[in-house]
Design a protein around this motif. Structure first.
Motif, PDB file in Angstrom:
ATOM      1  N   ALA A  88       0.828  -1.206   0.000  1.00 52.93           N
ATOM      2  CA  ALA A  88       0.000   0.000   0.000  1.00 52.93           C
ATOM      3  C   ALA A  88       0.865   1.260   0.000  1.00 52.93           C
ATOM      4  O   ALA A  88       0.610   2.193  -0.771  1.00 52.93           O
ATOM      5  CB  ALA A  88      -0.952  -0.002   1.192  1.00 52.93           C
ATOM      6  N   VAL A  89       1.888   1.279   0.838  1.00 55.04           N
ATOM      7  CA  VAL A  89       2.777   2.448   0.899  1.00 55.04           C
ATOM      8  C   VAL A  89       3.490   2.638  -0.443  1.00 55.04           C
ATOM      9  O   VAL A  89       3.570   3.755  -0.962  1.00 55.04           O
ATOM     10  CB  VAL A  89       3.791   2.319   2.058  1.00 55.04           C
ATOM     11  CG1 VAL A  89       4.876   3.373   1.967  1.00 55.04           C
ATOM     12  CG2 VAL A  89       3.066   2.415   3.399  1.00 55.04           C
ATOM     13  N   ALA A  90       3.990   1.555  -1.014  1.00 59.98           N
ATOM     14  CA  ALA A  90       4.654   1.646  -2.322  1.00 59.98           C
ATOM     15  C   ALA A  90       3.674   2.141  -3.387  1.00 59.98           C
ATOM     16  O   ALA A  90       4.037   2.966  -4.234  1.00 59.98           O
ATOM     17  CB  ALA A  90       5.228   0.283  -2.712  1.00 59.98           C
ATOM     18  N   GLY A  91       2.438   1.666  -3.342  1.00 60.19           N
ATOM     19  CA  GLY A  91       1.435   2.093  -4.315  1.00 60.19           C
ATOM     20  C   GLY A  91       1.039   3.552  -4.155  1.00 60.19           C
ATOM     21  O   GLY A  91       0.849   4.270  -5.142  1.00 60.19           O
ATOM     22  N   ILE A  92       0.929   3.988  -2.919  1.00 60.26           N
ATOM     23  CA  ILE A  92       0.592   5.396  -2.660  1.00 60.26           C
ATOM     24  C   ILE A  92       1.735   6.302  -3.116  1.00 60.26           C
ATOM     25  O   ILE A  92       1.517   7.322  -3.770  1.00 60.26           O
ATOM     26  CB  ILE A  92       0.254   5.608  -1.173  1.00 60.26           C
ATOM     27  CG1 ILE A  92      -1.076   4.917  -0.843  1.00 60.26           C
ATOM     28  CG2 ILE A  92       0.210   7.091  -0.819  1.00 60.26           C
ATOM     29  CD1 ILE A  92      -1.365   4.777   0.646  1.00 60.26           C
ATOM     30  N   TYR A  93       2.960   5.907  -2.800  1.00 59.48           N
ATOM     31  CA  TYR A  93       4.104   6.703  -3.247  1.00 59.48           C
ATOM     32  C   TYR A  93       4.210   6.704  -4.769  1.00 59.48           C
ATOM     33  O   TYR A  93       4.491   7.731  -5.383  1.00 59.48           O
ATOM     34  CB  TYR A  93       5.409   6.202  -2.616  1.00 59.48           C
ATOM     35  CG  TYR A  93       6.580   7.039  -3.029  1.00 59.48           C
ATOM     36  CD1 TYR A  93       6.762   8.313  -2.493  1.00 59.48           C
ATOM     37  CD2 TYR A  93       7.480   6.598  -3.991  1.00 59.48           C
ATOM     38  CE1 TYR A  93       7.821   9.118  -2.890  1.00 59.48           C
ATOM     39  CE2 TYR A  93       8.544   7.391  -4.398  1.00 59.48           C
ATOM     40  CZ  TYR A  93       8.706   8.647  -3.839  1.00 59.48           C
ATOM     41  OH  TYR A  93       9.751   9.445  -4.242  1.00 59.48           O
ATOM     42  N   SER A  99       2.443   7.898 -11.334  1.00 55.64           N
ATOM     43  CA  SER A  99       1.164   7.903 -12.046  1.00 55.64           C
ATOM     44  C   SER A  99       0.029   7.558 -11.084  1.00 55.64           C
ATOM     45  O   SER A  99       0.148   6.627 -10.290  1.00 55.64           O
ATOM     46  CB  SER A  99       1.194   6.870 -13.182  1.00 55.64           C
ATOM     47  OG  SER A  99      -0.096   6.661 -13.706  1.00 55.64           O
ATOM     48  N   LYS A 100      -1.055   8.287 -11.188  1.00 56.49           N
ATOM     49  CA  LYS A 100      -2.223   8.032 -10.337  1.00 56.49           C
ATOM     50  C   LYS A 100      -2.777   6.619 -10.548  1.00 56.49           C
ATOM     51  O   LYS A 100      -3.379   6.037  -9.665  1.00 56.49           O
ATOM     52  CB  LYS A 100      -3.331   9.055 -10.623  1.00 56.49           C
ATOM     53  CG  LYS A 100      -2.899  10.491 -10.462  1.00 56.49           C
ATOM     54  CD  LYS A 100      -2.749  10.874  -9.009  1.00 56.49           C
ATOM     55  CE  LYS A 100      -2.429  12.330  -8.864  1.00 56.49           C
ATOM     56  NZ  LYS A 100      -1.086  12.624  -8.466  1.00 56.49           N
ATOM     57  N   LYS A 101      -2.548   6.058 -11.720  1.00 53.25           N
ATOM     58  CA  LYS A 101      -3.018   4.716 -12.047  1.00 53.25           C
ATOM     59  C   LYS A 101      -2.442   3.658 -11.087  1.00 53.25           C
ATOM     60  O   LYS A 101      -3.069   2.645 -10.814  1.00 53.25           O
ATOM     61  CB  LYS A 101      -2.637   4.398 -13.496  1.00 53.25           C
ATOM     62  CG  LYS A 101      -3.171   3.122 -14.034  1.00 53.25           C
ATOM     63  CD  LYS A 101      -2.767   2.966 -15.499  1.00 53.25           C
ATOM     64  CE  LYS A 101      -3.229   1.648 -16.053  1.00 53.25           C
ATOM     65  NZ  LYS A 101      -2.780   1.441 -17.425  1.00 53.25           N
ATOM     66  N   ILE A 102      -1.251   3.904 -10.575  1.00 54.36           N
ATOM     67  CA  ILE A 102      -0.596   2.962  -9.659  1.00 54.36           C
ATOM     68  C   ILE A 102      -1.427   2.783  -8.392  1.00 54.36           C
ATOM     69  O   ILE A 102      -1.470   1.686  -7.829  1.00 54.36           O
ATOM     70  CB  ILE A 102       0.845   3.420  -9.342  1.00 54.36           C
ATOM     71  CG1 ILE A 102       1.693   3.347 -10.614  1.00 54.36           C
ATOM     72  CG2 ILE A 102       1.458   2.583  -8.233  1.00 54.36           C
ATOM     73  CD1 ILE A 102       3.085   3.908 -10.468  1.00 54.36           C
ATOM     74  N   PHE A 103      -2.111   3.833  -7.971  1.00 53.26           N
ATOM     75  CA  PHE A 103      -2.950   3.704  -6.774  1.00 53.26           C
ATOM     76  C   PHE A 103      -4.009   2.634  -6.988  1.00 53.26           C
ATOM     77  O   PHE A 103      -4.231   1.776  -6.139  1.00 53.26           O
ATOM     78  CB  PHE A 103      -3.601   5.043  -6.405  1.00 53.26           C
ATOM     79  CG  PHE A 103      -4.443   4.940  -5.170  1.00 53.26           C
ATOM     80  CD1 PHE A 103      -3.862   5.020  -3.916  1.00 53.26           C
ATOM     81  CD2 PHE A 103      -5.813   4.733  -5.253  1.00 53.26           C
ATOM     82  CE1 PHE A 103      -4.632   4.898  -2.757  1.00 53.26           C
ATOM     83  CE2 PHE A 103      -6.588   4.617  -4.109  1.00 53.26           C
ATOM     84  CZ  PHE A 103      -5.998   4.701  -2.865  1.00 53.26           C
ATOM     85  N   THR A 104      -4.668   2.686  -8.135  1.00 54.23           N
ATOM     86  CA  THR A 104      -5.745   1.743  -8.430  1.00 54.23           C
ATOM     87  C   THR A 104      -5.222   0.319  -8.581  1.00 54.23           C
ATOM     88  O   THR A 104      -5.828  -0.625  -8.070  1.00 54.23           O
ATOM     89  CB  THR A 104      -6.484   2.155  -9.718  1.00 54.23           C
ATOM     90  OG1 THR A 104      -6.933   3.500  -9.565  1.00 54.23           O
ATOM     91  CG2 THR A 104      -7.651   1.251 -10.007  1.00 54.23           C
TER      92      THR A 104
END
Length: 123
Positions: A88-93, A99-104
């Motif tokens: 989650a932390v890696a995805g948020i960073y 890219s915002k797509k990484i969050f999803t």
């Protein structure tokens, strides 16, 4: 709820094994199609950096698989929470810095797994 959480953990692990393969072994071939916004001329020069990143994704996947194999139910949850938290932390960073797509793709499934595990463990 626990079964759903384990299903999410499995999906996150499979995704990270895919990231490992893509970044370590297919960076200059298949990754070009996945990372279309990345400059094509930089794939070859960044091959070793991508492989290093892929290795870290593999460690995350291995930790998630390990969490599914732990017999003690409390430790299973704690280990899964740790590795999902790392994802989650890696995805948020990544969403913030790349890219915002990484969050999803990365953070959202991990956060869903965390919520499901916490609901199961503390309710």
């Amino acid at each position: 709820m626990l079964l759903t959480a384990k299903f999410i953990i499995t999906i996150v692990a499979v995704l990270h094994f895919y990231f490992l393969w893509l970044e370590m072994f297919a960076w200059t071939t298949k990754a070009r199609k996945v990372f279309r916004n990345f400059p094509q001329d930089l794939f070859e020069p960044t091959k070793s950096m991508a492989a290093n990143q892929g290795l870290y994704n593999g460690f995350l996947a291995a930790g998630l698989v390990w969490s599914l194999l732990i017999q003690d139910s409390s430790w299973q949850v704690y280990v899964a929470l740790f590795f999902l938290g790392c994802v989650a932390v890696a995805g948020i960073y990544g969403a913030y810095s790349v890219s915002k797509k990484i969050f999803t793709i990365q953070a959202l499934p991990a956060l869903l797994g965390i919520v499901l595990l916490l609901l199961h463990h503390f309710l």
